[in-house]
Scaffold this motif. Sequence first.
Motif, PDB file in Angstrom:
ATOM      1  N   GLY A 280      12.480  10.698   7.386  1.00  0.00           N
ATOM      2  CA  GLY A 280      11.320   9.848   7.157  1.00  0.00           C
ATOM      3  C   GLY A 280      10.670  10.190   5.835  1.00  0.00           C
ATOM      4  N   VAL A 281       9.856   9.271   5.347  1.00  0.00           N
ATOM      5  CA  VAL A 281       9.143   9.447   4.080  1.00  0.00           C
ATOM      6  C   VAL A 281       7.666   9.184   4.322  1.00  0.00           C
ATOM      7  N   HIS A 282       6.837  10.128   3.901  1.00  0.00           N
ATOM      8  CA  HIS A 282       5.385   9.967   3.980  1.00  0.00           C
ATOM      9  C   HIS A 282       4.847   9.903   2.561  1.00  0.00           C
ATOM     10  N   VAL A 283       3.994   8.897   2.295  1.00  0.00           N
ATOM     11  CA  VAL A 283       3.419   8.749   0.960  1.00  0.00           C
ATOM     12  C   VAL A 283       1.911   8.595   1.057  1.00  0.00           C
ATOM     13  N   ASN A 284       1.221   9.083   0.047  1.00  0.00           N
ATOM     14  CA  ASN A 284      -0.222   8.873  -0.023  1.00  0.00           C
ATOM     15  C   ASN A 284      -0.592   8.026  -1.235  1.00  0.00           C
ATOM     16  N   TYR A 285       0.387   7.258  -1.715  1.00  0.00           N
ATOM     17  CA  TYR A 285       0.141   6.275  -2.771  1.00  0.00           C
ATOM     18  C   TYR A 285       1.293   5.280  -2.699  1.00  0.00           C
ATOM     19  N   LEU A 286       0.995   4.031  -2.396  1.00  0.00           N
ATOM     20  CA  LEU A 286       2.039   3.018  -2.254  1.00  0.00           C
ATOM     21  C   LEU A 286       1.510   1.703  -2.819  1.00  0.00           C
ATOM     22  N   PRO A 287       1.690   1.479  -4.127  1.00  0.00           N
ATOM     23  CA  PRO A 287       1.181   0.239  -4.723  1.00  0.00           C
ATOM     24  C   PRO A 287       1.798  -0.993  -4.074  1.00  0.00           C
ATOM     25  N   THR A 288       0.957  -1.971  -3.777  1.00  0.00           N
ATOM     26  CA  THR A 288       1.421  -3.263  -3.251  1.00  0.00           C
ATOM     27  C   THR A 288       0.883  -4.343  -4.174  1.00  0.00           C
ATOM     28  N   ARG A 289       1.798  -5.026  -4.839  1.00  0.00           N
ATOM     29  CA  ARG A 289       1.410  -6.066  -5.807  1.00  0.00           C
ATOM     30  C   ARG A 289       1.159  -7.401  -5.107  1.00  0.00           C
ATOM     31  N   PRO A 290       0.310  -8.226  -5.706  1.00  0.00           N
ATOM     32  CA  PRO A 290       0.123  -9.576  -5.165  1.00  0.00           C
ATOM     33  C   PRO A 290       1.454 -10.326  -5.138  1.00  0.00           C
ATOM     34  N   ASP A 291       1.705 -11.053  -4.081  1.00  0.00           N
ATOM     35  CA  ASP A 291       2.938 -11.816  -3.928  1.00  0.00           C
ATOM     36  C   ASP A 291       2.587 -13.196  -3.399  1.00  0.00           C
TER      37      ASP A 291
ATOM     38  N   ASP B 273       4.286 -15.713  -2.954  1.00  0.00           N
ATOM     39  CA  ASP B 273       5.335 -16.316  -2.130  1.00  0.00           C
ATOM     40  C   ASP B 273       5.484 -15.651  -0.769  1.00  0.00           C
ATOM     41  N   ALA B 274       4.618 -14.673  -0.493  1.00  0.00           N
ATOM     42  CA  ALA B 274       4.774 -13.913   0.751  1.00  0.00           C
ATOM     43  C   ALA B 274       4.482 -14.762   1.986  1.00  0.00           C
ATOM     44  N   GLY B 275       3.600 -15.749   1.848  1.00  0.00           N
ATOM     45  CA  GLY B 275       3.272 -16.585   2.989  1.00  0.00           C
ATOM     46  C   GLY B 275       2.544 -15.839   4.087  1.00  0.00           C
ATOM     47  N   ILE B 276       1.692 -14.880   3.707  1.00  0.00           N
ATOM     48  CA  ILE B 276       0.979 -14.054   4.676  1.00  0.00           C
ATOM     49  C   ILE B 276      -0.514 -14.303   4.542  1.00  0.00           C
ATOM     50  N   ASP B 277      -1.185 -14.521   5.668  1.00  0.00           N
ATOM     51  CA  ASP B 277      -2.639 -14.640   5.668  1.00  0.00           C
ATOM     52  C   ASP B 277      -3.235 -13.241   5.654  1.00  0.00           C
ATOM     53  N   LEU B 278      -3.950 -12.925   4.587  1.00  0.00           N
ATOM     54  CA  LEU B 278      -4.521 -11.595   4.433  1.00  0.00           C
ATOM     55  C   LEU B 278      -6.002 -11.593   4.788  1.00  0.00           C
ATOM     56  N   SER B 279      -6.477 -10.456   5.266  1.00  0.00           N
ATOM     57  CA  SER B 279      -7.884 -10.302   5.596  1.00  0.00           C
ATOM     58  C   SER B 279      -8.711 -10.241   4.306  1.00  0.00           C
ATOM     59  N   PRO B 280     -10.023 -10.469   4.390  1.00  0.00           N
ATOM     60  CA  PRO B 280     -10.878 -10.325   3.203  1.00  0.00           C
ATOM     61  C   PRO B 280     -10.771  -8.939   2.579  1.00  0.00           C
ATOM     62  N   GLU B 281     -10.624  -7.906   3.411  1.00  0.00           N
ATOM     63  CA  GLU B 281     -10.460  -6.549   2.879  1.00  0.00           C
ATOM     64  C   GLU B 281      -9.181  -6.424   2.070  1.00  0.00           C
ATOM     65  N   ASP B 282      -8.075  -6.982   2.585  1.00  0.00           N
ATOM     66  CA  ASP B 282      -6.811  -6.915   1.862  1.00  0.00           C
ATOM     67  C   ASP B 282      -6.880  -7.729   0.575  1.00  0.00           C
ATOM     68  N   GLU B 283      -7.532  -8.879   0.605  1.00  0.00           N
ATOM     69  CA  GLU B 283      -7.680  -9.684  -0.606  1.00  0.00           C
ATOM     70  C   GLU B 283      -8.496  -8.932  -1.658  1.00  0.00           C
ATOM     71  N   ALA B 284      -9.510  -8.211  -1.204  1.00  0.00           N
ATOM     72  CA  ALA B 284     -10.315  -7.409  -2.132  1.00  0.00           C
ATOM     73  C   ALA B 284      -9.462  -6.317  -2.772  1.00  0.00           C
ATOM     74  N   ARG B 285      -8.573  -5.712  -1.979  1.00  0.00           N
ATOM     75  CA  ARG B 285      -7.684  -4.695  -2.537  1.00  0.00           C
ATOM     76  C   ARG B 285      -6.762  -5.301  -3.589  1.00  0.00           C
ATOM     77  N   LEU B 286      -6.241  -6.480  -3.318  1.00  0.00           N
ATOM     78  CA  LEU B 286      -5.364  -7.134  -4.285  1.00  0.00           C
ATOM     79  C   LEU B 286      -6.122  -7.523  -5.553  1.00  0.00           C
ATOM     80  N   ASP B 287      -7.390  -7.889  -5.422  1.00  0.00           N
ATOM     81  CA  ASP B 287      -8.199  -8.174  -6.607  1.00  0.00           C
ATOM     82  C   ASP B 287      -8.280  -6.939  -7.499  1.00  0.00           C
ATOM     83  N   GLY B 288      -8.392  -5.770  -6.873  1.00  0.00           N
ATOM     84  CA  GLY B 288      -8.408  -4.531  -7.638  1.00  0.00           C
ATOM     85  C   GLY B 288      -7.093  -4.300  -8.357  1.00  0.00           C
ATOM     86  N   VAL B 289      -5.992  -4.625  -7.703  1.00  0.00           N
ATOM     87  CA  VAL B 289      -4.674  -4.497  -8.333  1.00  0.00           C
ATOM     88  C   VAL B 289      -4.559  -5.459  -9.511  1.00  0.00           C
ATOM     89  N   ARG B 290      -5.031  -6.679  -9.336  1.00  0.00           N
ATOM     90  CA  ARG B 290      -4.972  -7.666 -10.422  1.00  0.00           C
ATOM     91  C   ARG B 290      -5.779  -7.191 -11.633  1.00  0.00           C
TER      92      ARG B 290
END
Length: 368
Positions: free
Chosen positions: A192-203, A205-222
């Motif tokens: 197994g692999v444990h990480v304490n940093y895992l960047p997730t870029r906006p996608d 085409d993912a077709g996923i409904d994200l929560s307001p918290e997740d959208e806020a995180r993606l805004d930070g990535v942008r």
Amino acid sequence: MIWRTATVITPFRIDIPQADLDDLNDRLARTRWPNEVADAGWDYGFPLARLKELADRWHTGYDWRKHEAALNELAHFTTEIDGQNVHFVHVRSPKPDALALILTHGWPGSFLEFLDVVEPLARDFHLVIPSLPGYGFSGPTHERGWDADRIARAWAELMRRLGYERYGAQGGDFGSGISTALGAAAPDRVVGVHVNYLPTRPDPDAGIDLSPEDEARLDGVRRLMANRPPYQALQSATPQTIGYALTDSPVGQLAWIAERFAQWTDPRSPVDDERMLTDVSLYWLTATAASSARLHREMVRATVPCPVPVGVAVFAHDITRSVRPLAERLYDIRHWSEFSRGGHFAAMEVPELFAEDVRDFFLGLPVR
């Protein structure tokens, strides 16, 4: 793959020549300081008054020999893999049949990141803590191509030499990408692999409904993607050029690293100045500023699927915070923790939370 060296593992003791420490002190005493505009704060970069405070402590109040002696209480070794010297710390658990973990740091960290979690994790795990090629006592790299995949293959060889048939991998920063690459390189050995940093870029085409918290995180990535940090741009494009300045000026090296610690840690859990100065000293005394910076250039690659179970720890003040629905599209997520404290250097900032999460993930995996 053909390894070009023997499998000799050699005990290693830290013993910096006194002439190198004298040279450091002489350079610190002769620092040529720039001016600063009034009330600059952080608007133009690292504040002059704070850097002078740290430099004065490094020059007059910091004792490398004390920290060197403490570090030598650990068991250090070196070996040569694929033409590259590799330094590592090896700590055996009192439990003979314990699972082994290989812990991988990033930039501007070092094996020092894990000092405060050695004791709690070693109760249940054998620990292997290497210095990345090009970093610290592994010394500089001398050829192109030391990217995440090559380092992962070297780590697999290191664990083979140590006799570990099955083991886990943990990492943050660059160590995260290297650990997932290790899972891909040796899926029959990595449990197994444990990480304490895992960047997730906006996608889009993912077709996923994200929560307001997740959208806020993606805004930070942008925002981060639109305003690439200057250190990253320089080290990705011209690591040799910045290496000249950092290798010749200890205060330059201090500012370059101290700025990252100041900006990437949770203000509620800052890294102690002594620990940070030991980390900076490690870069300076091994003259690995340029070679460590090269990893930013080498690490540009697409995400490689990791077929083994993955655990993720998200700390509130990290550079970016992972979005679980996007991470689950790429990884077999078996464990996900959210912490209200801690930042990018979690093992140093909140070692108790970090160690507990690592333990929970690996001990919670199916029987090996």
